[in-house]
Design a protein around this motif. Structure first.
Motif, mmCIF file in Angstrom:
data_model
loop_
_atom_site.group_PDB
_atom_site.id
_atom_site.type_symbol
_atom_site.label_atom_id
_atom_site.label_comp_id
_atom_site.label_asym_id
_atom_site.label_seq_id
_atom_site.Cartn_x
_atom_site.Cartn_y
_atom_site.Cartn_z
ATOM 1 N N ASP A 202 0.830 -1.207 0.000
ATOM 2 C CA ASP A 202 0.000 0.000 0.000
ATOM 3 C C ASP A 202 0.865 1.258 0.000
ATOM 4 O O ASP A 202 1.926 1.291 0.626
ATOM 5 N N GLY A 206 -5.385 5.275 2.907
ATOM 6 C CA GLY A 206 -6.666 4.854 2.338
ATOM 7 C C GLY A 206 -6.658 3.400 1.902
ATOM 8 O O GLY A 206 -7.652 2.685 2.053
ATOM 9 N N GLU A 207 -5.539 2.939 1.376
ATOM 10 C CA GLU A 207 -5.420 1.540 0.957
ATOM 11 C C GLU A 207 -5.205 0.622 2.154
ATOM 12 O O GLU A 207 -5.598 -0.545 2.127
ATOM 13 N N LYS A 210 -8.487 -0.660 4.762
ATOM 14 C CA LYS A 210 -9.371 -1.781 4.436
ATOM 15 C C LYS A 210 -8.819 -3.116 4.926
ATOM 16 O O LYS A 210 -9.530 -4.124 4.898
ATOM 17 N N THR A 217 -13.260 0.466 2.537
ATOM 18 C CA THR A 217 -13.064 1.794 1.969
ATOM 19 C C THR A 217 -13.782 1.905 0.626
ATOM 20 O O THR A 217 -14.021 0.906 -0.055
ATOM 21 N N ASP A 219 -13.297 3.563 -3.006
ATOM 22 C CA ASP A 219 -12.266 4.119 -3.896
ATOM 23 C C ASP A 219 -10.928 4.304 -3.183
ATOM 24 O O ASP A 219 -10.143 5.194 -3.542
ATOM 25 N N ASN A 220 -10.666 3.477 -2.166
ATOM 26 C CA ASN A 220 -9.415 3.558 -1.401
ATOM 27 C C ASN A 220 -9.208 4.939 -0.779
ATOM 28 O O ASN A 220 -8.077 5.349 -0.513
ATOM 29 N N ARG A 221 -10.316 5.639 -0.523
ATOM 30 C CA ARG A 221 -10.199 6.982 0.046
ATOM 31 C C ARG A 221 -11.087 7.151 1.273
ATOM 32 O O ARG A 221 -10.624 7.569 2.323
ATOM 33 N N ASP A 255 -6.504 8.936 1.333
ATOM 34 C CA ASP A 255 -5.453 8.663 0.363
ATOM 35 C C ASP A 255 -4.430 9.794 0.274
ATOM 36 O O ASP A 255 -3.417 9.664 -0.415
#
Length: 601
Positions: A202, A206-207, A210, A217, A219-221, A255
């Motif tokens: 990662d 944000g990544e 999760k 999450t 959109d990884n945000r 993110d």
């Protein structure tokens, strides 16, 4: 030399240890010595030779200089550092730490931390505190020039016990300290440490979020805690609440925080009275790197290949010169003030108030049309660079240290959507298929081209003594996220005959976050005073966002697509350019005074 050593052995009864071949062929100058120290004699005899000596185990050892340099080098001490806490995870200031073998000792600081400098070896530590069971930790191995981390958990002493000494090993005690706070915490929480994040691919928090149990999450945000949407969650960094990065709803986009600047992340899923209010789902606490217990410096370089993206055609509007650095070069700043709004209602041919010349002059003020028009680039491999360093200085009665880190990352990717039905491209069930191949006729598809650049910087400083601790934390992050979305196909309100419709959406977004915070802890007798002052600022600017509907222009040479401006009645229309900016600055201050007392005997 062998003859001289034999004479000294007979006169002084000192033992010499050496390789006979080393002394046999070495000539020394004859001399008489009376009352001279042995060290001076050997220095003169071995001058201009390749032989050195040292005292070891009651004997004098001779060895070649070139082959045993390390044995002559002064030994650097090692260090034992850590934190003394109770079984609830609270620090114990003023706890006593003693090295059993040497008698050397120290006391913990106001935050429960301690440091002991000691020569390399294996030791037993004895930790004691008033009204707590004394604990001995065996098998503590210290290496030369290295720092070993040892956190110790003490249990309160029962009234019926006069004196109890609990013995444990270094390995088991380290594990106990890691789980003490989570086991006894009144809140349901999960977290991830810096060591765990280092083993993951990662690139931002944000990544990483999760990967925590009960957390997902978007959109990884945006974070979702146990199924509760992002607007019901709260984000904090180093004890300060983070402002929303979204213009319309309360939401923080994680993110924008690079992984390498973070020490740990804890997600609390239930509330306690000491927490910040305002969340119904979860509280995400991001803690940046603390003051180090030992000096370090690291530099890393990485690259990333994305299958199906890297090396492929990458579509987008004209890029700025500074896009790779996360800043706009001015090519997207085309939103002057005091614009006149022209519509079919206020403009008619012959109108002297709104003339074609005035419209042309205003269009020239706006400018920026050269950025429109799809370009073809090539998707570059991902690249990232990270530099971190920390220094710790032991002063006479205190310790000072700092941590600094810089990070840069750029990543480009393509999301391929093979079947798209949304908005004007919705066919409302009127899909047609080839009867032989069962392949859909006039199928719509889309692609999203993602260009992301992130910069991060961190500088943390700290100073502590036995009763006082001051920490200054500074964090800056900037992200440039450009999404270019292109849809091609047919729908209920899109496309005609053999000519598909073409829609384009360009979303260049610049987000910056700056946080400064200073905290202090002071212990005076049974009184403990804690305070903190912080400021954070977030700037979210979606700059020159474009919505465009392109129509086909059929000629004898083929079909080309052209922009079609609207009449101004709808926004966004067939061609619109927009700018959205959200800026928020928060100041926060907190203080707590506690008095420690004992109930009962």
């Amino acid at each position: 030399l062998s003859v001289a050593l034999a004479q000294m052995r007979s006169k002084t009864n000192i033992r010499f240890a050496y390789d006979p071949s080393l002394a046999k062929n070495l000539s020394v100058k004859a001399a008489d010595y009376h009352g001279e120290k042995l060290k001076n004699i050997l220095d003169q005899l071995l001058a201009n030779s390749n032989v050195a000596f040292k005292e070891q185990g009651g004997a004098v050892v001779l060895f070649p200089k070139t082959s045993d340099y390390e044995s002559r080098r002064p030994q650097q001490p090692g260090r034992i550092a850590g934190k003394i806490i109770d079984d609830r995870g609270e620090p114990l200031p003023g706890a006593n730490i003693k090295i059993v073998q040497t008698g050397q000792g120290t006391q913990t600081n106001v935050d429960g931390t301690y440091t002991v400098n000691i020569p390399a070896g294996t030791y037993t530590l004895e930790v004691s505190y008033i009204s707590f069971q004394t604990k001995r930790i065996t098998d503590v191995t210290v290496r030369e020039g290295k720092t070993i981390d040892l956190n110790v958990v003490l249990k309160a002493m029962a009234n019926s016990l006069d004196q109890v000494v609990v013995t444990g090993t270094f390995k088991t005690e380290s594990i106990n300290a890691l789980y003490a706070r989570q086991k006894n915490d009144a809140v349901v929480s999960n977290g991830i440490s810096r060591e765990q994040m280092a083993a993951l691919p990662d690139k931002n928090i944000g990544e990483t979020l999760k990967r925590i149990a009960g957390v997902s999450t978007t959109d990884n945000r945006r974070v979702v805690v146990r199924g509760i949407a992002e607007r019901y969650n709260l984000a904090m960094m180093d004890g300060a609440v983070l402002p929303s990065t979204d213009v319309q709803v309360r939401d923080f986009e994680f993110d924008i925080i690079p992984n390498n600047l973070v020490d740990n992340v804890v997600v609390s899923k239930t509330a306690t009275p000491d927490m910040s209010f305002g969340f119904g789902g979860g509280l995400v606490q991001v803690n940046t790197m603390a003051i180090p217990t030992q000096d370090f410096m690291s530099f890393s370089v990485g690259s990333k290949y994305i299958n199906g993206s890297t090396g492929k055609e990458f579509l987008g509007y004209q890029r700025g010169k500074n896009d790779y650095f996360g800043f706009d070069d001015g090519n997207r700043k085309h939103f002057p003030k005091d614009l006149t709004f022209f519509t079919q209602a206020n403009y008619t041919p012959g109108n002297t108030t709104f003339t074609p010349e005035k419209i042309a002059a205003q269009n020239k003020r706006i400018g920026g049309t050269e950025r429109l028009g799809t370009r073809i680039y090539q998707t570059a491999p991902g690249q990232n660079y990270q530099f971190s360093m920390g220094r710790s200085y032991g002063l006479k009665q205190s310790r000072f240290g700092f941590v600094g880190s810089l990070s840069y990352r750029n990543e480009q990717s393509i999301d391929d959507i093979g079947h798209f039905e949304r908005g004007d491209f919705n066919k409302n069930g009127e899909n047609f298929y080839d009867p032989t191949t069962m392949v859909e006729l006039r199928q719509s598809s889309a692609k999203q081209y993602n260009f992301n650049t992130s910069l991060g910087a961190l500088v943390n400083l700290g100073w502590n003594t036995k009763n006082h601790k001051l920490t200054v934390r500074n964090f800056y992050s900037r992200v440039f996220a450009n999404q270019f979305f292109r849809v091609s196909g047919w729908g209920e309100n899109a496309g005609s005959d053999q000519n598909s419709a073409l829609n384009e959406y360009d979303r260049p977004k610049f987000i910056s976050l700056l946080q400064n915070r200073i905290t202090g802890e002071h212990s005076i007798g049974r009184l403990k005073f804690e305070w903190g002052v912080g400021r954070n600022n977030v700037n979210n600017h979606e700059q020159d966002a474009v919505d465009a509907i392109l129509g086909p222009n059929v000629t004898l040479n083929g079909t080309s697509y052209q922009y079609g401006p609207g009449n101004g009645a709808a926004n966004p229309g067939p061609l619109s350019r927009s700018s959205y900016q959200y800026v928020e600055t928060n100041w926060a201050a907190d203080a707590a005074l506690s008095y420690k007392f004992k109930v009962g005997k």
